[in-house]
Design a protein around this motif. Sequence first.
Motif, short mmCIF file in Angstrom:
data_model
loop_
_atom_site.label_atom_id
_atom_site.label_comp_id
_atom_site.label_asym_id
_atom_site.label_seq_id
_atom_site.Cartn_x
_atom_site.Cartn_y
_atom_site.Cartn_z
N MET A 161 0.82 -1.20 0.00
CA MET A 161 0.00 0.00 0.00
C MET A 161 0.86 1.26 0.00
O MET A 161 2.00 1.25 0.47
CB MET A 161 -0.93 0.01 1.22
CG MET A 161 -1.96 -1.10 1.19
SD MET A 161 -3.29 -0.87 2.41
CE MET A 161 -2.44 -1.29 3.93
N PRO B 55 -5.25 -2.99 -0.88
CA PRO B 55 -5.03 -1.59 -1.23
C PRO B 55 -6.27 -0.91 -1.81
O PRO B 55 -6.48 0.30 -1.61
CB PRO B 55 -3.89 -1.65 -2.26
CG PRO B 55 -3.17 -2.92 -1.94
CD PRO B 55 -4.24 -3.87 -1.52
N GLN C 81 -2.69 5.20 1.67
CA GLN C 81 -3.58 4.06 1.86
C GLN C 81 -3.36 3.42 3.24
O GLN C 81 -4.33 3.07 3.92
CB GLN C 81 -3.35 3.02 0.76
CG GLN C 81 -3.84 3.45 -0.61
CD GLN C 81 -3.34 2.55 -1.72
OE1 GLN C 81 -2.48 1.68 -1.51
NE2 GLN C 81 -3.87 2.75 -2.92
N TRP D 288 -6.08 3.01 6.16
CA TRP D 288 -6.33 1.70 6.75
C TRP D 288 -6.22 1.78 8.27
O TRP D 288 -7.08 1.29 9.00
CB TRP D 288 -5.33 0.69 6.20
CG TRP D 288 -5.60 -0.73 6.61
CD1 TRP D 288 -5.18 -1.37 7.73
CD2 TRP D 288 -6.38 -1.69 5.88
NE1 TRP D 288 -5.62 -2.66 7.75
CE2 TRP D 288 -6.35 -2.89 6.62
CE3 TRP D 288 -7.06 -1.66 4.66
CZ2 TRP D 288 -7.01 -4.05 6.21
CZ3 TRP D 288 -7.71 -2.81 4.24
CH2 TRP D 288 -7.69 -3.98 5.00
N ALA E 51 -8.39 0.10 1.11
CA ALA E 51 -7.77 1.25 1.76
C ALA E 51 -8.03 2.52 0.98
O ALA E 51 -8.35 3.58 1.55
CB ALA E 51 -6.27 1.02 1.91
N GLN E 52 -7.92 2.43 -0.35
CA GLN E 52 -8.18 3.58 -1.20
C GLN E 52 -9.65 4.00 -1.11
O GLN E 52 -9.96 5.20 -1.08
CB GLN E 52 -7.82 3.25 -2.64
CG GLN E 52 -7.85 4.43 -3.61
CD GLN E 52 -6.64 5.34 -3.45
OE1 GLN E 52 -5.61 4.93 -2.94
NE2 GLN E 52 -6.78 6.58 -3.89
N MET F 238 -10.13 5.87 2.09
CA MET F 238 -9.52 7.19 1.98
C MET F 238 -10.42 8.13 1.17
O MET F 238 -10.63 9.29 1.55
CB MET F 238 -8.14 7.07 1.32
CG MET F 238 -7.37 8.38 1.22
SD MET F 238 -5.61 8.13 0.84
CE MET F 238 -5.70 7.34 -0.76
#
Length: 236
Positions: A24, A95, A28, A32, A98-99, A102
């Motif tokens: 990541m 990832p 990211q 997370w 996580a994106q 975000m």
Amino acid sequence: MTSSHQRPPHHRTVVSYVQRGERMTVGQQRAWDRHWERWGREVKALPAGPVHFADWFGREAPVVLEIGSGMGETTSQLVAAAPEVNYVAVEVYKPGLAQLMMRAEALGAENLRVLRGDAVDLLTDHVEPGALDAVRIFFPDPWPKKKHHKRRLVQPGFVRLLATRLRPGGTLHLATDWEQYAEQMLEVCSAEPLLRNRFDGWAPRPDWRPVTKFEQRAVEEDRVSHDLMFERVELT
């Protein structure tokens, strides 16, 4: 909970996704670390039995499940545009989740929860029949080579599983830019007795669905995108 040694007929032995790297970016990883504990769960780590979405979100609201949220650009916009729903995204790519978190944070969205893992396992073991108000599958991997068609997500057993998890009147919304896969989706969903096509064939492209990068690429490559909208019915 269904035993792993006695899976129901709709459980796949061939998965429809490719395992990718999990490295990541700094941003990211920060997203997370900030949100995973409250917003996220691992499908494999869920306790036996159904997820109680109202408890997880802290409110009763319609539940929308999106399968395969990718990098979250479209999903985050859909989440932010519908604060009245409990929006759940299931995705295997860390990832990407996580994106998504975000992006949702940047849009001020709080009505998101994310699940990392196989949607088939989630639906089979952790979603009660009739628990979902809508399921969305936008631009799943088309697996265009004929020898790989068995890897496509939208197959009769999976559609049956989805239909049982929708409440009566709930919707299954599919979109793809691959003509042959669109035809397969239409054929498979039309053959499912628990579903009824809301339109005569393809559904009009809804204004509220943002253009994904896959859809934009399809436009550039002269491929037509198709939407399908099916509704859960009650059998008499």
